[in-house]
Design a protein around this motif. Structure first.
Motif, PDB file in Angstrom:
ATOM      1  N   PHE A 128       0.846  -1.381  -0.178  1.00 58.99           N
ATOM      2  CA  PHE A 128       0.114   0.017  -0.015  1.00 58.99           C
ATOM      3  C   PHE A 128       0.897   1.297  -0.042  1.00 58.99           C
ATOM      4  CE2 PHE A 128      -2.159   3.291   2.463  1.00 58.99           C
ATOM      5  CZ  PHE A 128      -3.149   3.665   1.638  1.00 58.99           C
TER       6      PHE A 128
ATOM      7  N   SER B   7      -4.579  -2.565   0.738  1.00 65.07           N
ATOM      8  CA  SER B   7      -4.554  -1.960  -0.799  1.00 65.07           C
ATOM      9  C   SER B   7      -5.809  -2.625  -1.542  1.00 65.07           C
ATOM     10  CB  SER B   7      -3.319  -3.004  -1.688  1.00 65.07           C
ATOM     11  OG  SER B   7      -2.117  -2.482  -0.974  1.00 65.07           O
TER      12      SER B   7
ATOM     13  N   TYR C 296      -0.881   1.394  -5.247  1.00 67.82           N
ATOM     14  CA  TYR C 296      -0.142   0.497  -4.633  1.00 67.82           C
ATOM     15  C   TYR C 296       0.804  -0.297  -5.623  1.00 67.82           C
ATOM     16  CZ  TYR C 296      -3.708  -2.061  -7.639  1.00 67.82           C
ATOM     17  OH  TYR C 296      -4.367  -2.406  -8.427  1.00 67.82           O
TER      18      TYR C 296
END
Length: 298
Positions: A191, A249, A197
């Motif tokens: 993340f 993410s 990401y």
């Protein structure tokens, strides 16, 4: 007396009985489509709100979980197990592909599977590699293609926030599987921000690699039981850290995907509403013309 009708008027393509004209949608079709898109928009907006709440929690949990990953990696760097520069994957590398069980979140899962395929295709001795899939998405995308390389498959880890107990379960299964590997790689989504990401690699090592580390002697009181206990704990810590990164993410990507889907639905609703109004106006105009023509004929 029989009245002859011109043949062209008998063409079924030119007869309009109030039904659908070729290439044109009726009011009923447009109304049903408009209702369907509005329902989809409600669903995507609700999923965006749910993902936003889950993302806030996942981001808070990630701040705590990063200490687990940083601590394990610091030991690898201190003992010079983890090289400073990237090296090609050696034969016998264990690939741990980390995804979840839910979709509708962009390319989060497909990116991990694509990275596994890239590693397998670039390595001439890929048959010696073993793959561990975590999550139904990785299982669905990799199990059939590399069925001879798949060592373990895990699911039901992405339907709830990941816990350290889940990581312990995965780590114990890997250590008890009997797979001999010198180095392993955890492939996960790191993340960075709400809209960003990256596919990252997190190295893990076997017990034999720990014993062969150049600077293991800088630590005092390290016997076999201590090293074994730390090896098990560090593997679980790295998997737990990767799970938290991947979960954050996933939620941010799903929130962004649902927001884009809601915006696309709004644009489609505007176009369908315009088309519906134009079609309705055309029907009213045609009916008025028929009434006026009939009155004039009388």
């Amino acid at each position: 007396m029989i009245k002859l009708v011109p043949k062209v008027l008998l063409n079924p393509q030119l007869i309009n009985n109030g039904g659908q004209t070729r290439g044109m949608a009726t009011l009923k079709d447009i109304r049903m489509r408009l209702k369907s898109v509005k329902n989809i928009q409600k669903i995507t907006q609700s999923m965006k709100m749910v993902s936003a709440a889950k993302y806030a929690r996942a981001e808070r949990d990630l701040k705590v979980a990063r200490s687990y990953g940083d601590g394990a990696q610091a030991f690898y760097i201190g003992t010079e197990l983890q090289p400073k520069e990237d090296k090609p994957h050696t034969p016998g590398t264990l690939l741990i592909a980390l995804t979840s069980d839910r979709g509708l979140c962009g390319a989060v899962h497909s990116g991990v599977a694509k990275k596994v395929r890239q590693i397998m295709n670039e390595d001439p001795e890929a048959k010696q590699m073993k793959i561990v899939t975590i999550g139904d998405k990785a299982k669905a995308m990799l199990a059939k293609t590399y069925k001879d390389n798949v060592l373990l498959m895990f699911n039901d880890f992405g339907k709830r926030p990941p816990s350290f107990g889940d990581a312990i379960t995965v780590a114990n299964c890997i250590l008890q599987s009997g797979c001999e590997f010198e180095k392993g790689v955890i492939l996960y989504n790191r993340f960075r921000s709400v809209v960003s990401y990256t596919i990252s690699e997190l190295p893990v090592f076997s017990m034999e690699a720990l014993y062969k580390s150049p600077k293991l002697d800088i630590y005092d009181s390290l016997d076999e039981s201590v090293i074994r206990s730390y090896h098990e704990y560090s593997l679980a810590s790295l998997i737990f850290y990767a799970m938290k990164e991947n979960a954050c993410s996933e939620q941010s990507s799903r929130m962004t995907a649902m927001d884009n889907a809601s915006k696309n639905a709004s644009e489609m609703i505007q176009k369908l509403t315009l088309s519906f109004n134009r079609t309705r106006q055309a029907v009213i105009t045609r009916e008025l013309i028929e009434i006026i023509s009939g009155a004039a004929a009388l």
